[in-house]
Write a protein that holds these residues in place. Structure first.
Motif, PDB file in Angstrom:
ATOM      1  N   ALA A 354       0.829  -1.216   0.000  1.00 26.97           N
ATOM      2  CA  ALA A 354       0.000   0.000   0.000  1.00 26.97           C
ATOM      3  C   ALA A 354       0.860   1.262   0.000  1.00 26.97           C
ATOM      4  CB  ALA A 354      -0.931   0.001   1.209  1.00 26.97           C
ATOM      5  N   LEU A 355       2.007   1.237   0.721  1.00 28.70           N
ATOM      6  CA  LEU A 355       2.891   2.424   0.739  1.00 28.70           C
ATOM      7  C   LEU A 355       3.332   2.768  -0.676  1.00 28.70           C
ATOM      8  CD1 LEU A 355       5.431   1.799   3.684  1.00 28.70           C
ATOM      9  CD2 LEU A 355       3.135   2.684   3.789  1.00 28.70           C
ATOM     10  N   GLY A 356       3.653   1.735  -1.450  1.00 33.32           N
ATOM     11  CA  GLY A 356       4.161   1.940  -2.804  1.00 33.32           C
ATOM     12  C   GLY A 356       3.086   2.428  -3.771  1.00 33.32           C
ATOM     13  N   ARG A 357       1.823   2.331  -3.390  1.00 30.82           N
ATOM     14  CA  ARG A 357       0.737   2.744  -4.300  1.00 30.82           C
ATOM     15  C   ARG A 357      -0.052   3.925  -3.746  1.00 30.82           C
ATOM     16  NH1 ARG A 357      -1.303  -2.242  -7.439  1.00 30.82           N
ATOM     17  NH2 ARG A 357       0.619  -3.440  -7.605  1.00 30.82           N
ATOM     18  N   ASP A 358       0.477   4.557  -2.703  1.00 33.68           N
ATOM     19  CA  ASP A 358      -0.262   5.637  -2.051  1.00 33.68           C
ATOM     20  C   ASP A 358      -0.313   6.876  -2.958  1.00 33.68           C
ATOM     21  OD1 ASP A 358      -1.277   7.574  -0.444  1.00 33.68           O
ATOM     22  OD2 ASP A 358       0.105   7.244   1.242  1.00 33.68           O
ATOM     23  N   PRO A 359      -1.520   7.264  -3.431  1.00 35.11           N
ATOM     24  CA  PRO A 359      -1.602   8.405  -4.356  1.00 35.11           C
ATOM     25  C   PRO A 359      -1.180   9.720  -3.713  1.00 35.11           C
ATOM     26  CG  PRO A 359      -3.791   7.605  -3.756  1.00 35.11           C
ATOM     27  CD  PRO A 359      -2.811   6.673  -3.119  1.00 35.11           C
ATOM     28  N   LYS A 360      -1.107   9.726  -2.361  1.00 35.10           N
ATOM     29  CA  LYS A 360      -0.704  10.981  -1.701  1.00 35.10           C
ATOM     30  C   LYS A 360       0.797  11.221  -1.868  1.00 35.10           C
ATOM     31  CE  LYS A 360      -4.295  11.259   1.772  1.00 35.10           C
ATOM     32  NZ  LYS A 360      -4.658   9.986   2.414  1.00 35.10           N
ATOM     33  N   VAL A 361       1.572  10.177  -2.096  1.00 29.82           N
ATOM     34  CA  VAL A 361       3.025  10.383  -2.212  1.00 29.82           C
ATOM     35  C   VAL A 361       3.588  10.004  -3.583  1.00 29.82           C
ATOM     36  CG1 VAL A 361       3.474  10.176   0.267  1.00 29.82           C
ATOM     37  CG2 VAL A 361       3.621   8.140  -1.150  1.00 29.82           C
ATOM     38  N   TRP A 362       2.810   9.281  -4.404  1.00 30.94           N
ATOM     39  CA  TRP A 362       3.305   8.906  -5.734  1.00 30.94           C
ATOM     40  C   TRP A 362       2.384   9.493  -6.800  1.00 30.94           C
ATOM     41  CZ3 TRP A 362       7.950   6.867  -5.441  1.00 30.94           C
ATOM     42  CH2 TRP A 362       8.299   6.086  -4.332  1.00 30.94           C
ATOM     43  N   LYS A 363       2.986  10.115  -7.827  1.00 34.56           N
ATOM     44  CA  LYS A 363       2.184  10.623  -8.941  1.00 34.56           C
ATOM     45  C   LYS A 363       1.845   9.423  -9.847  1.00 34.56           C
ATOM     46  CE  LYS A 363       2.347  14.191 -12.430  1.00 34.56           C
ATOM     47  NZ  LYS A 363       2.981  13.932 -13.685  1.00 34.56           N
ATOM     48  N   ASP A 364       0.625   9.346 -10.313  1.00 36.35           N
ATOM     49  CA  ASP A 364       0.163   8.214 -11.139  1.00 36.35           C
ATOM     50  C   ASP A 364       0.697   6.897 -10.580  1.00 36.35           C
ATOM     51  OD1 ASP A 364      -1.005  10.033 -12.899  1.00 36.35           O
ATOM     52  OD2 ASP A 364       0.895  10.244 -13.999  1.00 36.35           O
ATOM     53  N   PRO A 365       0.278   6.535  -9.358  1.00 34.97           N
ATOM     54  CA  PRO A 365       0.933   5.408  -8.670  1.00 34.97           C
ATOM     55  C   PRO A 365       0.814   4.075  -9.401  1.00 34.97           C
ATOM     56  CG  PRO A 365      -1.023   6.121  -7.467  1.00 34.97           C
ATOM     57  CD  PRO A 365      -0.790   7.135  -8.521  1.00 34.97           C
ATOM     58  N   LEU A 366      -0.234   3.888 -10.202  1.00 30.15           N
ATOM     59  CA  LEU A 366      -0.388   2.573 -10.829  1.00 30.15           C
ATOM     60  C   LEU A 366       0.351   2.457 -12.159  1.00 30.15           C
ATOM     61  CD1 LEU A 366      -4.091   1.724  -9.929  1.00 30.15           C
ATOM     62  CD2 LEU A 366      -1.980   1.274  -8.680  1.00 30.15           C
ATOM     63  N   GLN A 367       0.945   3.557 -12.586  1.00 30.37           N
ATOM     64  CA  GLN A 367       1.684   3.533 -13.854  1.00 30.37           C
ATOM     65  C   GLN A 367       3.091   2.988 -13.629  1.00 30.37           C
ATOM     66  OE1 GLN A 367       1.580   7.416 -15.604  1.00 30.37           O
ATOM     67  NE2 GLN A 367       2.420   6.623 -17.510  1.00 30.37           N
ATOM     68  N   PHE A 368       3.556   2.100 -14.520  1.00 31.94           N
ATOM     69  CA  PHE A 368       4.928   1.579 -14.405  1.00 31.94           C
ATOM     70  C   PHE A 368       5.848   2.550 -15.132  1.00 31.94           C
ATOM     71  CE2 PHE A 368       8.530  -1.176 -15.511  1.00 31.94           C
ATOM     72  CZ  PHE A 368       8.750  -1.788 -14.290  1.00 31.94           C
TER      73      PHE A 368
END
Ligand code: HEM
Length: 545
Positions: A354-368
């Motif tokens: 979940a940390l790695g996909r958190d939209p609050k800290v990652w831009k476009d989190p689901l994009q590779f």
């Protein structure tokens, strides 16, 4: 009246039981931490207080009540064995000493992929990646731990290796099972452990490991030499560190279970993402072609120059950490997390997925998009709480550097030698990234089938041969006998450049023929086929052979 009283009494009793059940159930359900701030509170601010481990009965059994490292509570024993494991796994000197094992195994994987994909009948068929990746991880970790490559002369896992695999998969089944009784103590009456299975597993582990330990002790006595393997190190240091046999056995199996699946899962997920995102695959290959010049074969010392590839590894671990909720941490004292009191004993999980996909800290989190790590240098070794595939703090994975090197090297070889695509008829967007829990690790739900194309290999082999031809034979007229000796020299040159054997060169040449559209036939294995290749590269022959 009496009936009303009885009803009231029964109702009060039922409410009491339900309330109690709720409280108990609630009290034992582990809190799961889902953001970087709370992860820091668990793994940094309260690191020591939350450094114990929660052991179910099967886990207590396999770890001999925490006599190992992974399942040990924090304390004197833990500090001692951790120091030992750090010395044996994490120091630069040890990582360097173990490098030949890793490089041999990765090269051997490439060899196997060639062998299988160039077998008549297999050309154009997709490969199941898990088999190759699993074998590299298995051989690497068993050689490092037990000092043995459990393979027979045909290159198959031998009987002892099959037994080892059986022990690991049984251990996962037994140790990974969670029962309601583990969280609601009074329900444990209804959810019994299979004591017979636990005992059988325990004695199997014991028997198997003691045989290997005595093999090593005998060899040491005979030769007077200590080898580089973990088992030798532990046996040599047994007295100095006051290690019981149970601890040695526990530590050996810790390495096997922690190191075997995690690396293979990581590379399989990364490969799936690279095929789903051909732009990223191409960019990683362009970097490899730029950095690894044609007369040079990849070694681990090149990895530091491959910054895009390293970002690919980070991006893959951000989206697909193989241990998504890490291992359970347990409170040794009351601590406050996120403003809530966590009393002594409860389990806390950090959800690194979940940390790695958190939209609050990652831009476009689901994009590779590995470029995010070129734009911002994010550490993944426990200093940046947004990205924690290896954990952080005192219980951080001691295999972090070893695993990062191995995963990057596996990807570098796979991408440098081959171009990868989905099997015929499958579109890149159809590759499913669903994951499924094994126990505390999580692997891809669907095995990854991929097609390899030898374009890069073609270029690499051509590079070697062209260079050799330029130095030795360009425009020379040679006869058949001379050609044979030239071929021998070419093989020696190639082997010195690549560390690969003769067969490997021939296999690669076969792939060149395939690439050029020639049908692969049995006669490619003979000398004529090889001479055809040489003449195609500028060697002139004075007679028709
Ligand atoms: C990509 C590969 C790997 C990943 C993502 C990974 C990840 C992790 C994580 C998340 C933990 C738990 C940290 C915590 O509880 O705070 C852990 C613990 C551990 N890992 Fe790894 N690991 C990998 C490979 C390896 C390898 C190759 C080895 C050994 C050769 C290894 C040995 C261990 C051990 C012994 C522990 C327990 C440490 C302790 O409890 O103090 N791991 N790993």
């Amino acid at each position: 009246m009496a009936l009303s009283f009885a009803l009231l009494a029964v109702s009060i009793l039922l409410i009491f039981i339900a309330y109690n059940l709720f409280l108990r159930l609630k009290a034992k359900l582990p809190p799961v931490v889902n953001n970087a701030q709370l992860a820091k509170e668990v793994l940094k601010d309260n690191d020591q207080n939350l450094a114990n481990r929660f052991r179910t009965k099967p886990l207590a059994n396999v770890s001999r009540n925490g006599s190992d490292l992974i399942w040990a509570d924090y304390g004197h024993h833990y500090v001692k064995v951790r120091k030992l494991c750090n010395l044996e796994l994490s120091t630069l000197k040890r990582i360097e000493a173990l490098r030949p094992i890793r490089e041999e195994e990765v090269t051997s994987m490439i060899h196997d992929i060639f062998r299988d994909s160039s077998k008549p009948g297999n050309v154009g068929k997709s490969l199941i990646m898990r088999g190759y990746l699993g074998l590299v991880s298995f051989n690497n970790i068993t050689r490092l731990t037990f000092g043995k490559r459990f393979m027979n002369s045909e290159g198959k896992v031998d009987e002892q290796g099959q037994e080892l695999k059986q022990i690991v998969s049984n251990g996962m089944k037994i140790g990974g099972k969670l029962k309601l009784g583990d969280f609601v103590p009074w329900l444990s009456y209804f959810f019994k452990d299979d004591n017979e299975a636990l005992k059988a597993q325990d004695s199997h582990v014991d028997r198997f490991t003691r045989v290997i330990m005595s093999e090593h002790t005998l060899a040491r006595k005979k030769t007077g030499e200590t080898k580089q393997h973990f088992v030798d190190a532990l046996l040599t240091l047994q007295k100095e560190y006051e290690l019981s046999d149970d601890t040695i056995i526990g530590l050996l199996w810790d390495m096997i279970t922690a190191g075997m699946d995690t690396m293979a899962i990581t590379v399989e997920c990364a490969m799936a993402e690279l095929v789903k995102n051909p732009r990223v695959q191409q960019k990683a290959q362009e970097e490899l072609d730029r950095i690894i010049v044609s007369d040079h074969v990849i070694t681990e010392s090149d990895m530091s120059k491959l910054s895009y590839l390293q970002s690919v590894v980070k991006e893959s671990l951000r989206l697909h950490p193989p241990t998504p909720i890490m291992l359970p941490h347990m409170a040794g004292a009351t601590v406050k997390i996120g403003g809530y009191n966590i009393p002594t004993d409860p389990i806390v999980h950090v959800n690194v997925w979940a940390l790695g996909r958190d939209p609050k800290v990652w831009k476009d989190p689901l994009q590779f998009r590995p470029e995010r790590f070129i734009e911002e240098d994010v550490d993944m070794k426990g200093h940046d709480f947004r990205l924690l595939p290896f954990g952080a703090g005192r219980r951080i994975c001691p295999g972090t550097n070893l695993a990062s090197n191995m995963v990057t090297s596996m990807l570098a070889h796979l991408l440098h030698h081959f171009k990868w695509s989905p099997p015929f008829g499958v579109e890149t967007q159809d590759i499913d990234m669903l994951e499924s829990p094994l126990s505390l690790t999580c692997e891809r739900l669907y095995k990854l089938f991929l097609l390899q194309d030898c374009l890069n290999t073609y270029m690499n082999v051509c590079g070697y041969i062209r260079q050799w031809v330029e130095n030795n034979v360009r425009n020379h007229i040679v006869n058949k006998t001379h050609a044979r000796s030239l071929w021998d020299k070419l093989e020696t040159f190639y082997a010195s450049k690549t560390g690969n054997n003769k067969l490997f060169l021939l296999k690669q040449l076969m792939n060149i023929r395939y690439k050029e559209g020639s049908p692969i036939s049995d006669h490619i294995n003979d000398f004529q086929g090889v001479l055809d290749q040489l003449s195609g590269m500028g060697v002139k022959f004075d007679e028709k052979i």
